[in-house]
Design a protein around this motif. Sequence first.
Motif, PDB file in Angstrom:
ATOM      1  N   ILE A   1       0.999  -1.386   0.045  1.00  0.00           N
ATOM      2  CA  ILE A   1      -0.038  -0.002   0.097  1.00  0.00           C
ATOM      3  C   ILE A   1       0.658   1.375   0.064  1.00  0.00           C
TER       4      ILE A   1
ATOM      5  N   PHE B   1      -2.976   9.464   2.502  1.00  0.00           N
ATOM      6  CA  PHE B   1      -2.167   8.968   1.521  1.00  0.00           C
ATOM      7  C   PHE B   1      -1.280  10.259   0.958  1.00  0.00           C
TER       8      PHE B   1
ATOM      9  N   GLN C   1       2.893  11.387   1.415  1.00  0.00           N
ATOM     10  CA  GLN C   1       3.642  11.563   0.409  1.00  0.00           C
ATOM     11  C   GLN C   1       4.719  12.842   0.514  1.00  0.00           C
TER      12      GLN C   1
ATOM     13  N   GLN D   1       3.001   5.630  -5.912  1.00  0.00           N
ATOM     14  CA  GLN D   1       2.368   5.503  -7.112  1.00  0.00           C
ATOM     15  C   GLN D   1       3.472   4.571  -8.032  1.00  0.00           C
ATOM     16  N   TYR D   2       3.841   3.552  -7.428  1.00  0.00           N
ATOM     17  CA  TYR D   2       4.415   2.794  -8.135  1.00  0.00           C
ATOM     18  C   TYR D   2       3.385   1.906  -9.097  1.00  0.00           C
ATOM     19  N   ASP D   3       3.847   1.323 -10.537  1.00  0.00           N
ATOM     20  CA  ASP D   3       3.098   0.336 -11.084  1.00  0.00           C
ATOM     21  C   ASP D   3       3.479  -0.972 -10.523  1.00  0.00           C
TER      22      ASP D   3
ATOM     23  N   ARG E   1       2.295   1.356  -3.477  1.00  0.00           N
ATOM     24  CA  ARG E   1       1.228   1.846  -4.664  1.00  0.00           C
ATOM     25  C   ARG E   1       0.565   3.154  -4.189  1.00  0.00           C
ATOM     26  N   ASP E   2      -0.089   3.369  -3.136  1.00  0.00           N
ATOM     27  CA  ASP E   2      -0.843   4.526  -2.848  1.00  0.00           C
ATOM     28  C   ASP E   2       0.009   5.805  -2.403  1.00  0.00           C
ATOM     29  N   VAL E   3       1.080   5.680  -1.873  1.00  0.00           N
ATOM     30  CA  VAL E   3       1.800   6.640  -1.603  1.00  0.00           C
ATOM     31  C   VAL E   3       3.011   7.236  -2.622  1.00  0.00           C
TER      32      VAL E   3
ATOM     33  N   VAL F   1      -2.336   3.665 -12.464  1.00  0.00           N
ATOM     34  CA  VAL F   1      -1.673   5.066 -11.592  1.00  0.00           C
ATOM     35  C   VAL F   1      -2.527   6.322 -12.008  1.00  0.00           C
TER      36      VAL F   1
END
Lengths: 169, 144
Positions: free
Chosen positions: A121, B49, B53, A128-130, A124-126, B20
């Motif tokens: 998570i 989230f 970041q 933003q990797y695919d 992905r969510d922080v 994404v």
Amino acid sequence: MKQAEFLNIILPFKDKLYRLAKRLLVSNEEAEDATQEVLLKLWSKKTKIEAYNNVEAFAMTMTKNYCLDKLKSKQASNLKLVHSNYKDEHTSLQKEVELKDSVSIVHQILEQLPAQQKIIIQLRDVEQYDFEEIAKVVNMNPTAIRVALSRARKYVREELIKKHNYGVS
Amino acid sequence: MELANIEKLLDKYFEATTTVQEEQELQLYFSQPNVAPHLQEYQPMFQHFANLQGEQYTKNVPLQPRKNYLKWISVAAVFVFMSAIGITYHQDAQDRAAAELAYLQFKESMTLVSQSFNTGASRINHLTEFSDTTTNKIFITENN
């Protein structure tokens, strides 16, 4: 390799390493130490750094492994004890105010996730990797990652709704 | 972004089938103030989230990592070890030489003692003469 070159390579993702470490470990200090440790290891392997085709994924994997090792080791369990003392549910005023803050509730829910889901998570969510990039870090196939991610997100949603409806339904 | 689309994206989001880009759209939608009331419960999740970041590693990157002290420590240790062995060996040899000297001196003095003892003993030999001359001078007399 010169220091400046090395810095140029690591600067774009050092924050990501830190955030991943922070998600997995208990305290800021521990996460900072972990990041520093990983960067030092990278620096000591600087001659080979060009050979890796994806330094970022490599560093993320290193951080993940380092943190999981830390969690397994005795040191971490000691720290955890201290931390759980600190988290003791003495409902001070400040705590109550904090609990009202839904964002911190999300944080607590994320803390409850198993380490693997936490990593996914976070990536992905922080970050933003695919899925391919995540696959390199956690060493799972994309389908399994998708399932784990979906499970983690649904868990967060359910817990969030549970907290929202607490005392209402 | 119309609401129906967002709802569809949310469903896909929880099945983890969003791309994404679609997730970025969702984050954008939940970061603005007018979120539809029935979706507001998801807002803290995306907000969190977004907050995460922003976290940054503020410590300095340690440029010169710890040098290989271990290598030099081992070199020093070997040196100390070897010199310790050398010193003890040297002392051993010195001790042996001193002991040998003492032994020779002692031997010399002992031969001196034994020589003078022998000269003394040769004088005593005259006493046997005395005993030889006197033993035969005793007579046994029967007394009955």
